[in-house]
Design a protein around this motif. Structure first.
Motif, PDB file in Angstrom:
ATOM      1  N   LEU A 158       0.830  -1.212   0.000  1.00  0.00           N
ATOM      2  CA  LEU A 158       0.000   0.000   0.000  1.00  0.00           C
ATOM      3  C   LEU A 158       0.863   1.261   0.000  1.00  0.00           C
ATOM      4  O   LEU A 158       0.665   2.168  -0.823  1.00  0.00           O
ATOM      5  CB  LEU A 158      -0.923  -0.022   1.221  1.00  0.00           C
ATOM      6  N   PHE A 159       1.824   1.315   0.894  1.00  0.00           N
ATOM      7  CA  PHE A 159       2.658   2.507   0.998  1.00  0.00           C
ATOM      8  C   PHE A 159       3.667   2.586  -0.148  1.00  0.00           C
ATOM      9  O   PHE A 159       4.028   3.684  -0.570  1.00  0.00           O
ATOM     10  CB  PHE A 159       3.370   2.536   2.353  1.00  0.00           C
ATOM     11  N   ALA A 160       4.122   1.469  -0.648  1.00  0.00           N
ATOM     12  CA  ALA A 160       5.081   1.476  -1.756  1.00  0.00           C
ATOM     13  C   ALA A 160       4.437   2.048  -3.020  1.00  0.00           C
ATOM     14  O   ALA A 160       5.064   2.854  -3.734  1.00  0.00           O
ATOM     15  CB  ALA A 160       5.585   0.057  -2.018  1.00  0.00           C
ATOM     16  N   ILE A 161       3.197   1.659  -3.301  1.00  0.00           N
ATOM     17  CA  ILE A 161       2.501   2.175  -4.482  1.00  0.00           C
ATOM     18  C   ILE A 161       2.244   3.666  -4.335  1.00  0.00           C
ATOM     19  O   ILE A 161       2.423   4.441  -5.283  1.00  0.00           O
ATOM     20  CB  ILE A 161       1.185   1.408  -4.710  1.00  0.00           C
ATOM     21  N   ARG A 162       1.836   4.088  -3.141  1.00  0.00           N
ATOM     22  CA  ARG A 162       1.601   5.521  -2.940  1.00  0.00           C
ATOM     23  C   ARG A 162       2.891   6.322  -3.112  1.00  0.00           C
ATOM     24  O   ARG A 162       2.895   7.386  -3.727  1.00  0.00           O
ATOM     25  CB  ARG A 162       1.021   5.779  -1.549  1.00  0.00           C
ATOM     26  N   GLN A 163       3.990   5.804  -2.593  1.00  0.00           N
ATOM     27  CA  GLN A 163       5.269   6.493  -2.726  1.00  0.00           C
ATOM     28  C   GLN A 163       5.691   6.587  -4.190  1.00  0.00           C
ATOM     29  O   GLN A 163       6.243   7.602  -4.620  1.00  0.00           O
ATOM     30  CB  GLN A 163       6.346   5.763  -1.914  1.00  0.00           C
ATOM     31  N   THR A 167       6.354  10.037  -6.305  1.00  0.00           N
ATOM     32  CA  THR A 167       7.598  10.229  -7.062  1.00  0.00           C
ATOM     33  C   THR A 167       7.317  10.658  -8.496  1.00  0.00           C
ATOM     34  O   THR A 167       7.997  11.537  -9.041  1.00  0.00           O
ATOM     35  CB  THR A 167       8.419   8.917  -7.077  1.00  0.00           C
ATOM     36  N   GLN A 168       6.291  10.052  -9.110  1.00  0.00           N
ATOM     37  CA  GLN A 168       5.956  10.392 -10.490  1.00  0.00           C
ATOM     38  C   GLN A 168       5.393  11.809 -10.602  1.00  0.00           C
ATOM     39  O   GLN A 168       5.678  12.524 -11.562  1.00  0.00           O
ATOM     40  CB  GLN A 168       4.949   9.379 -11.045  1.00  0.00           C
ATOM     41  N   VAL A 169       4.607  12.217  -9.608  1.00  0.00           N
ATOM     42  CA  VAL A 169       4.070  13.584  -9.621  1.00  0.00           C
ATOM     43  C   VAL A 169       5.198  14.595  -9.476  1.00  0.00           C
ATOM     44  O   VAL A 169       5.270  15.593 -10.185  1.00  0.00           O
ATOM     45  CB  VAL A 169       3.037  13.768  -8.484  1.00  0.00           C
ATOM     46  N   GLN A 179      -1.790  12.625 -10.090  1.00  0.00           N
ATOM     47  CA  GLN A 179      -2.419  13.406  -9.032  1.00  0.00           C
ATOM     48  C   GLN A 179      -3.837  12.902  -8.765  1.00  0.00           C
ATOM     49  O   GLN A 179      -4.285  12.824  -7.617  1.00  0.00           O
ATOM     50  CB  GLN A 179      -2.461  14.887  -9.428  1.00  0.00           C
ATOM     51  N   GLN A 180      -4.542  12.522  -9.828  1.00  0.00           N
ATOM     52  CA  GLN A 180      -5.892  11.968  -9.666  1.00  0.00           C
ATOM     53  C   GLN A 180      -5.855  10.650  -8.893  1.00  0.00           C
ATOM     54  O   GLN A 180      -6.730  10.381  -8.070  1.00  0.00           O
ATOM     55  CB  GLN A 180      -6.532  11.752 -11.036  1.00  0.00           C
ATOM     56  N   LEU A 181      -4.851   9.828  -9.166  1.00  0.00           N
ATOM     57  CA  LEU A 181      -4.739   8.554  -8.450  1.00  0.00           C
ATOM     58  C   LEU A 181      -4.419   8.771  -6.975  1.00  0.00           C
ATOM     59  O   LEU A 181      -4.815   7.980  -6.121  1.00  0.00           O
ATOM     60  CB  LEU A 181      -3.657   7.684  -9.092  1.00  0.00           C
ATOM     61  N   LEU A 182      -3.687   9.856  -6.674  1.00  0.00           N
ATOM     62  CA  LEU A 182      -3.332  10.135  -5.282  1.00  0.00           C
ATOM     63  C   LEU A 182      -4.496  10.713  -4.489  1.00  0.00           C
ATOM     64  O   LEU A 182      -4.555  10.564  -3.270  1.00  0.00           O
ATOM     65  CB  LEU A 182      -2.154  11.118  -5.233  1.00  0.00           C
ATOM     66  N   GLU A 183      -5.430  11.378  -5.160  1.00  0.00           N
ATOM     67  CA  GLU A 183      -6.575  11.983  -4.475  1.00  0.00           C
ATOM     68  C   GLU A 183      -7.396  10.905  -3.775  1.00  0.00           C
ATOM     69  O   GLU A 183      -7.839   9.950  -4.386  1.00  0.00           O
ATOM     70  CB  GLU A 183      -7.460  12.749  -5.464  1.00  0.00           C
ATOM     71  N   GLY A 184      -7.603  11.080  -2.514  1.00  0.00           N
ATOM     72  CA  GLY A 184      -8.396  10.116  -1.756  1.00  0.00           C
ATOM     73  C   GLY A 184      -7.754   8.756  -1.625  1.00  0.00           C
ATOM     74  O   GLY A 184      -8.446   7.763  -1.394  1.00  0.00           O
ATOM     75  N   PRO A 379      -6.780   9.019  12.329  1.00  0.00           N
ATOM     76  CA  PRO A 379      -5.512   8.291  12.511  1.00  0.00           C
ATOM     77  C   PRO A 379      -4.442   9.142  13.151  1.00  0.00           C
ATOM     78  O   PRO A 379      -4.439  10.374  12.992  1.00  0.00           O
ATOM     79  CB  PRO A 379      -5.147   7.892  11.078  1.00  0.00           C
ATOM     80  N   LEU A 380      -3.522   8.492  13.844  1.00  0.00           N
ATOM     81  CA  LEU A 380      -2.429   9.213  14.472  1.00  0.00           C
ATOM     82  C   LEU A 380      -1.339   9.559  13.479  1.00  0.00           C
ATOM     83  O   LEU A 380      -0.514  10.446  13.722  1.00  0.00           O
ATOM     84  CB  LEU A 380      -1.824   8.365  15.612  1.00  0.00           C
ATOM     85  N   ILE A 381      -1.308   8.842  12.341  1.00  0.00           N
ATOM     86  CA  ILE A 381      -0.322   9.147  11.295  1.00  0.00           C
ATOM     87  C   ILE A 381      -1.014   9.887  10.162  1.00  0.00           C
ATOM     88  O   ILE A 381      -2.132   9.540   9.767  1.00  0.00           O
ATOM     89  CB  ILE A 381       0.357   7.864  10.762  1.00  0.00           C
ATOM     90  N   HIS A 382      -0.388  10.901   9.642  1.00  0.00           N
ATOM     91  CA  HIS A 382      -0.960  11.696   8.553  1.00  0.00           C
ATOM     92  C   HIS A 382       0.053  11.783   7.420  1.00  0.00           C
ATOM     93  O   HIS A 382       1.216  12.133   7.626  1.00  0.00           O
ATOM     94  CB  HIS A 382      -1.326  13.097   9.045  1.00  0.00           C
ATOM     95  N   ILE A 383      -0.421  11.442   6.227  1.00  0.00           N
ATOM     96  CA  ILE A 383       0.468  11.428   5.044  1.00  0.00           C
ATOM     97  C   ILE A 383      -0.137  12.289   3.954  1.00  0.00           C
ATOM     98  O   ILE A 383      -1.317  12.141   3.654  1.00  0.00           O
ATOM     99  CB  ILE A 383       0.669   9.981   4.534  1.00  0.00           C
TER     100      ILE A 383
END
Length: 383
Positions: A158-163, A167-169, A179-184, A379-383
């Motif tokens: 999950l986190f690897a794909i988001r990262q 990186t691509q953005v 950017q659309q894929l990152l939204e939500g 959540p206690l973590i925010h990304i």
């Protein structure tokens, strides 16, 4: 030609789940009949009963798969053109096709080596109370390890794909698309939004789609192992490995790891990533800790299911401590007390349902109820 390819890929997705559903329902009905005929033979000392095939678990898993097929049809639909929206179908269809190819290769190798048919136990079996506590603990440790491993795998992917998307953005490559894929992606800015998206949104957000695809692959993989193992004629990867960590009463039916995969598969369709990870904390951390503490230090036991008070308390604390990271203290408190403690008290007695099925369903319903009341998760973590 493109239309035929798209239709074929989607037929593979629906049919793979449908085949699994039929296998579960057939085995469930068979188990009910055998249990009824041998209800006296399945009784053990200490007043416990060991059911042949645990029919209730099988039927519940069959119902879950039908619901999932319905959700796929509602949220993804059945596409007739090769468009961007069809990419999930390509990925989903590639999973069972890959397993099929692997199975063919494994069987060619096995039969070329002169492998013999595996005999399947047909008689009703009872709880292995005669197994020593030390052996029982080792088997349980190995079983619980895979629960933790699956959680680590899910969160890593999950986190690897988001990262990768970030990186691509930042690299100005198709910025708008990524950017659309990152939204939500994690969908926690508004903790109440996911309720109305369960049956309405056509395609889940990227983060949730990632988890759904992973859990779908896990379900197909687990049931491929079990269907080939129970057949006695067909071979697949890890059959001997899973046989070594199975309880005696599971050897005639689908193992408990199919319960885990199916339960969290339905949770993946209902919950966005962070609530889903919180839900997995119950099965991956709280339940294993409760089991370990119960076996090593449990002295006060419930008379109806043999579990210990010490194990329940330890599991509840771990459930709260891990869930709070992903959903905040309100959701963690309710989840640890209402879901974990309750499921620990009622399974496998007096309710003959695997906690690996019950907990994902219960926590999903509880989270939906909390968001329906307008309580956002924080959540206690925010990304």
């Amino acid at each position: 030609m493109a239309v035929l390819i798209v239709v074929f890929m989607q037929i593979i997705v629906y049919s793979s789940l449908l085949i699994t559903f039929i296998a579960l329902l057939t085995k469930g009905i068979q188990s009910m009949i055998i249990n009824f005929k041998n209800r006296e033979k399945t009784k053990t000392n200490h007043g416990f009963e060991s059911t042949y095939g645990e029919p209730l678990n099988l039927v519940i898993m069959a119902i879950i798969l039908i619901i999932v097929i319905f959700l796929i049809y509602i949220r993804v639909g059945f596409q007739w053109t090769l468009r961007k929206q069809d990419h999930p179908a390509i990925i989903l269809s590639a999973i069972p096709v890959s397993y099929l190819l692997i199975g063919i290769i494994v069987n060619i190798i096995q039969y070329s080596r002169g492998a013999k048919k595996v005999e399947i136990i047909r008689e009703p079996v009872v709880n292995t109370l005669e197994i020593s506590g030390e052996i029982k603990q080792k088997i349980d440790y190995r079983r619980k390890f895979w629960h933790v491993f699956v959680f680590i795998l899910v969160i890593s992917i999950l986190f690897a794909i988001r990262q990768y998307l970030v990186t691509q953005v930042n690299g100005d490559l198709w910025v708008e698309h990524y950017q659309q894929l990152l939204e939500g992606y994690f969908e926690y800015t508004d903790g109440t939004s996911f309720i109305e998206n369960i049956f309405i949104r056509k395609t889940p957000p990227m983060g949730q789609s990632t988890i759904i695809i992973f859990m779908y692959g896990m379900v197909i993989f687990m049931f491929t192992i079990e269907l080939t193992r129970l057949s006695g004629h067909i071979f697949f990867l890890f059959q001997k490995k899973v046989q070594s960590i199975m309880r005696e009463k599971e050897k005639n039916t689908f193992g408990s790891y199919t319960h885990f995969a199916t339960g969290y598969f339905i949770a993946a369709w209902i919950l966005p990533p962070f609530p889903f990870l919180a839900a997995m904390c119950l099965g991956s951390f709280a339940d294993p800790i409760a089991s370990i503490i119960g076996m090593k230090f449990g002295h006060r036991r419930y008379f109806w299911n043999g579990k210990s008070i010490e194990g329940t308390i330890a599991g509840m604390i771990i459930a709260f401590g891990t869930m709070i990271i992903f959903v905040g203290w309100i959701y963690a408190l309710v989840g640890s007390i209402v879901v974990f403690v309750l499921s620990d008290l009622i399974t496998p007695k007096p309710l003959e349902i695997s906690d690996n099925i019950l907990m994902p369903i219960m926590i999903s319903l509880v989270f939906v109820l909390l968001t329906a009341l307008g309580i956002p998760y924080s959540p206690l973590i925010h990304i």
